[in-house]
Design a protein around this motif. Structure first.
Motif, PDB file in Angstrom:
ATOM      1  N   VAL A  87      22.748  23.401  68.324  1.00  0.00           N
ATOM      2  CA  VAL A  87      23.325  22.810  69.532  1.00  0.00           C
ATOM      3  C   VAL A  87      23.594  23.903  70.563  1.00  0.00           C
ATOM      4  CG1 VAL A  87      25.358  21.633  70.473  1.00  0.00           C
ATOM      5  CG2 VAL A  87      24.302  20.795  68.359  1.00  0.00           C
ATOM      6  N   VAL A  88      24.225  24.994  70.135  1.00  0.00           N
ATOM      7  CA  VAL A  88      24.511  26.104  71.044  1.00  0.00           C
ATOM      8  C   VAL A  88      23.212  26.712  71.569  1.00  0.00           C
ATOM      9  CG1 VAL A  88      25.481  28.445  71.169  1.00  0.00           C
ATOM     10  CG2 VAL A  88      26.771  26.619  70.066  1.00  0.00           C
ATOM     11  N   ILE A 116      29.469  15.948  66.176  1.00  0.00           N
ATOM     12  CA  ILE A 116      29.063  14.958  67.184  1.00  0.00           C
ATOM     13  C   ILE A 116      30.183  14.641  68.175  1.00  0.00           C
ATOM     14  CG2 ILE A 116      28.555  12.490  67.419  1.00  0.00           C
ATOM     15  CD1 ILE A 116      26.633  12.747  65.141  1.00  0.00           C
ATOM     16  N   ASP A 117      29.787  14.562  69.460  1.00  0.00           N
ATOM     17  CA  ASP A 117      30.699  14.146  70.521  1.00  0.00           C
ATOM     18  C   ASP A 117      30.666  12.622  70.696  1.00  0.00           C
ATOM     19  OD1 ASP A 117      31.231  16.859  71.182  1.00  0.00           O
ATOM     20  OD2 ASP A 117      29.453  16.916  72.472  1.00  0.00           O
ATOM     21  N   GLN A 118      29.456  12.044  70.569  1.00  0.00           N
ATOM     22  CA  GLN A 118      29.273  10.602  70.743  1.00  0.00           C
ATOM     23  C   GLN A 118      28.364  10.074  69.642  1.00  0.00           C
ATOM     24  OE1 GLN A 118      27.361  10.343  74.548  1.00  0.00           O
ATOM     25  NE2 GLN A 118      29.255  10.534  75.695  1.00  0.00           N
ATOM     26  N   MET A 119      28.783   9.006  68.989  1.00  0.00           N
ATOM     27  CA  MET A 119      27.945   8.361  67.987  1.00  0.00           C
ATOM     28  C   MET A 119      26.915   7.467  68.688  1.00  0.00           C
ATOM     29  SD  MET A 119      29.118   9.274  64.966  1.00  0.00           S
ATOM     30  CE  MET A 119      28.597   8.034  63.810  1.00  0.00           C
ATOM     31  N   ILE A 145      23.654   9.234  59.863  1.00  0.00           N
ATOM     32  CA  ILE A 145      24.164   8.823  61.163  1.00  0.00           C
ATOM     33  C   ILE A 145      23.333   9.466  62.264  1.00  0.00           C
ATOM     34  CG2 ILE A 145      26.514   8.494  60.290  1.00  0.00           C
ATOM     35  CD1 ILE A 145      27.290  11.153  61.615  1.00  0.00           C
ATOM     36  N   CYS A 146      23.613   9.069  63.492  1.00  0.00           N
ATOM     37  CA  CYS A 146      22.976   9.662  64.662  1.00  0.00           C
ATOM     38  C   CYS A 146      24.030   9.797  65.744  1.00  0.00           C
ATOM     39  CB  CYS A 146      21.837   8.781  65.162  1.00  0.00           C
ATOM     40  SG  CYS A 146      21.103   9.382  66.708  1.00  0.00           S
ATOM     41  N   GLY A 147      23.909  10.859  66.501  1.00  0.00           N
ATOM     42  CA  GLY A 147      24.834  11.049  67.604  1.00  0.00           C
ATOM     43  C   GLY A 147      24.373  12.157  68.519  1.00  0.00           C
ATOM     44  N   VAL A 148      25.213  12.453  69.499  1.00  0.00           N
ATOM     45  CA  VAL A 148      24.921  13.479  70.483  1.00  0.00           C
ATOM     46  C   VAL A 148      26.040  14.508  70.447  1.00  0.00           C
ATOM     47  CG1 VAL A 148      24.661  13.931  72.960  1.00  0.00           C
ATOM     48  CG2 VAL A 148      23.678  11.860  71.960  1.00  0.00           C
ATOM     49  N   GLY A 150      26.923  17.764  72.815  1.00  0.00           N
ATOM     50  CA  GLY A 150      26.481  18.432  74.034  1.00  0.00           C
ATOM     51  C   GLY A 150      25.281  17.700  74.591  1.00  0.00           C
ATOM     52  N   SER A 151      24.144  18.389  74.658  1.00  0.00           N
ATOM     53  CA  SER A 151      22.901  17.747  75.113  1.00  0.00           C
ATOM     54  C   SER A 151      21.877  17.683  73.990  1.00  0.00           C
ATOM     55  CB  SER A 151      22.332  18.504  76.315  1.00  0.00           C
ATOM     56  OG  SER A 151      22.033  19.833  75.945  1.00  0.00           O
ATOM     57  N   THR A 152      22.353  17.707  72.738  1.00  0.00           N
ATOM     58  CA  THR A 152      21.481  17.671  71.564  1.00  0.00           C
ATOM     59  C   THR A 152      21.663  16.366  70.808  1.00  0.00           C
ATOM     60  OG1 THR A 152      21.630  20.077  71.325  1.00  0.00           O
ATOM     61  CG2 THR A 152      20.894  18.845  69.402  1.00  0.00           C
ATOM     62  N   VAL A 153      20.553  15.713  70.474  1.00  0.00           N
ATOM     63  CA  VAL A 153      20.568  14.518  69.644  1.00  0.00           C
ATOM     64  C   VAL A 153      20.440  14.970  68.193  1.00  0.00           C
ATOM     65  CG1 VAL A 153      19.399  12.342  69.108  1.00  0.00           C
ATOM     66  CG2 VAL A 153      19.467  13.167  71.472  1.00  0.00           C
ATOM     67  N   ILE A 154      21.264  14.410  67.317  1.00  0.00           N
ATOM     68  CA  ILE A 154      21.241  14.756  65.901  1.00  0.00           C
ATOM     69  C   ILE A 154      20.999  13.480  65.100  1.00  0.00           C
ATOM     70  CG2 ILE A 154      22.527  15.794  63.986  1.00  0.00           C
ATOM     71  CD1 ILE A 154      24.326  17.085  66.252  1.00  0.00           C
ATOM     72  N   VAL A 155      19.996  13.525  64.215  1.00  0.00           N
ATOM     73  CA  VAL A 155      19.637  12.369  63.392  1.00  0.00           C
ATOM     74  C   VAL A 155      19.537  12.811  61.939  1.00  0.00           C
ATOM     75  CG1 VAL A 155      17.920  10.565  62.969  1.00  0.00           C
ATOM     76  CG2 VAL A 155      18.284  11.384  65.299  1.00  0.00           C
ATOM     77  N   ASN A 156      20.152  12.039  61.036  1.00  0.00           N
ATOM     78  CA  ASN A 156      20.057  12.285  59.597  1.00  0.00           C
ATOM     79  C   ASN A 156      19.016  11.364  58.980  1.00  0.00           C
ATOM     80  OD1 ASN A 156      23.680  12.242  59.342  1.00  0.00           O
ATOM     81  ND2 ASN A 156      22.400  13.950  59.931  1.00  0.00           N
ATOM     82  N   LEU A 157      18.082  11.933  58.208  1.00  0.00           N
ATOM     83  CA  LEU A 157      17.082  11.145  57.494  1.00  0.00           C
ATOM     84  C   LEU A 157      17.219  11.361  55.992  1.00  0.00           C
ATOM     85  CD1 LEU A 157      13.845  11.798  59.618  1.00  0.00           C
ATOM     86  CD2 LEU A 157      15.449   9.876  59.783  1.00  0.00           C
ATOM     87  N   ALA A 158      16.824  10.360  55.227  1.00  0.00           N
ATOM     88  CA  ALA A 158      16.786  10.463  53.766  1.00  0.00           C
ATOM     89  C   ALA A 158      15.619  11.371  53.364  1.00  0.00           C
ATOM     90  CB  ALA A 158      16.633   9.075  53.161  1.00  0.00           C
ATOM     91  N   PRO A 159      15.614  11.892  52.127  1.00  0.00           N
ATOM     92  CA  PRO A 159      14.661  12.941  51.764  1.00  0.00           C
ATOM     93  C   PRO A 159      13.287  12.541  51.245  1.00  0.00           C
ATOM     94  CG  PRO A 159      16.243  12.674  50.010  1.00  0.00           C
ATOM     95  CD  PRO A 159      16.672  11.752  51.121  1.00  0.00           C
ATOM     96  N   SER A 160      13.042  11.279  50.914  1.00  0.00           N
ATOM     97  CA  SER A 160      11.715  10.962  50.370  1.00  0.00           C
ATOM     98  C   SER A 160      10.656  11.093  51.453  1.00  0.00           C
ATOM     99  CB  SER A 160      11.683   9.544  49.787  1.00  0.00           C
ATOM    100  OG  SER A 160      11.714   8.574  50.826  1.00  0.00           O
ATOM    101  N   ARG A 161       9.426  11.334  51.038  1.00  0.00           N
ATOM    102  CA  ARG A 161       8.333  11.466  52.008  1.00  0.00           C
ATOM    103  C   ARG A 161       8.174  10.185  52.835  1.00  0.00           C
ATOM    104  NH1 ARG A 161       5.501  16.043  51.379  1.00  0.00           N
ATOM    105  NH2 ARG A 161       3.551  15.296  52.255  1.00  0.00           N
TER     106      ARG A 161
END
Length: 188
Positions: A87-88, A116-119, A145-148, A150-161
């Motif tokens: 993010v930085v 995260i600042d915003q979900m 989860i997903c959120g923002v 600063g100006s970065t979008v963050i998304v969590n995904l599960a590990p299977s292909r």
């Protein structure tokens, strides 16, 4: 933490000149992403071999310049530290892979929430729904989860292909919209 791009021997062309030219001409600058692979080394790891290359290639296919693929242990402090660093560093997207289950060492949603600042719950809901439709059980049952931040979008995904493939495909238009919104408001 180790940068797995070196191990993959993936050589990228020098794009700094191209990006500078795009910015001067008013063309959109290619968004940057980083992938964070979280594995529980004590349990043998939840990330399939080759997932680093898979997520790297999929992010490139949807239009991102991938600044790195980083592997971390499933420790909340390490996960949070690498997300905060991204993010930085100004990346547009952080995609985490793994650590989204219900096990006692699955700490990615908690580490992400702390940054995260915003979900943006609709993105996580879309990933779960799409995961169910394609048969990726871990995507459907993910606590990701997903959120923002600063100006970065963050998304969590599960590990299977299957969860990685479907997740990246699902988030592509959604994240593009979020990044466009963030850039529009950061210019003003």
């Amino acid at each position: 933490m180790s940068n797995t791009l070196d191990a993959l021997d993936i050589s990228e062309p020098d794009e700094e000149v191209l990006l500078a030219a795009e910015a001067e001409e008013g063309l959109p600058v290619q968004p940057c992403a980083i992938a964070v692979l979280v594995s529980d080394h004590k349990q043998g790891g939840a990330i399939d071999e080759g997932s680093d290359r898979l997520v790297y290639e999929l992010l490139q296919e949807i239009g991102f310049k991938v600044d790195g693929v980083v592997s971390v242990k499933s420790k909340k402090s390490e996960i949070r530290k690498v997300i905060e660093t991204a993010v930085v560093g100004g990346v547009d997207l952080v995609v985490t892979v793994g650590g989204t289950g219900v096990g006692p060492r699955d700490k990615v949603p908690e580490a992400t929430r702390a940054v995260i600042d915003q979900m943006v719950p609709g993105v996580a809901q879309a990933v779960r729904s799409s995961g169910q439709a394609c048969g990726a059980v871990d995507a459907c049952t993910s606590r990701g989860i997903c959120g923002v931040s600063g100006s970065t979008v963050i998304v969590n995904l599960a590990p299977s292909r299957a969860a990685i493939r479907d997740g990246v495909s699902t988030i592509a238009p959604l994240v593009a919209h979020l990044i466009e919104e963030l850039r529009k408001y950061s210019v003003q």
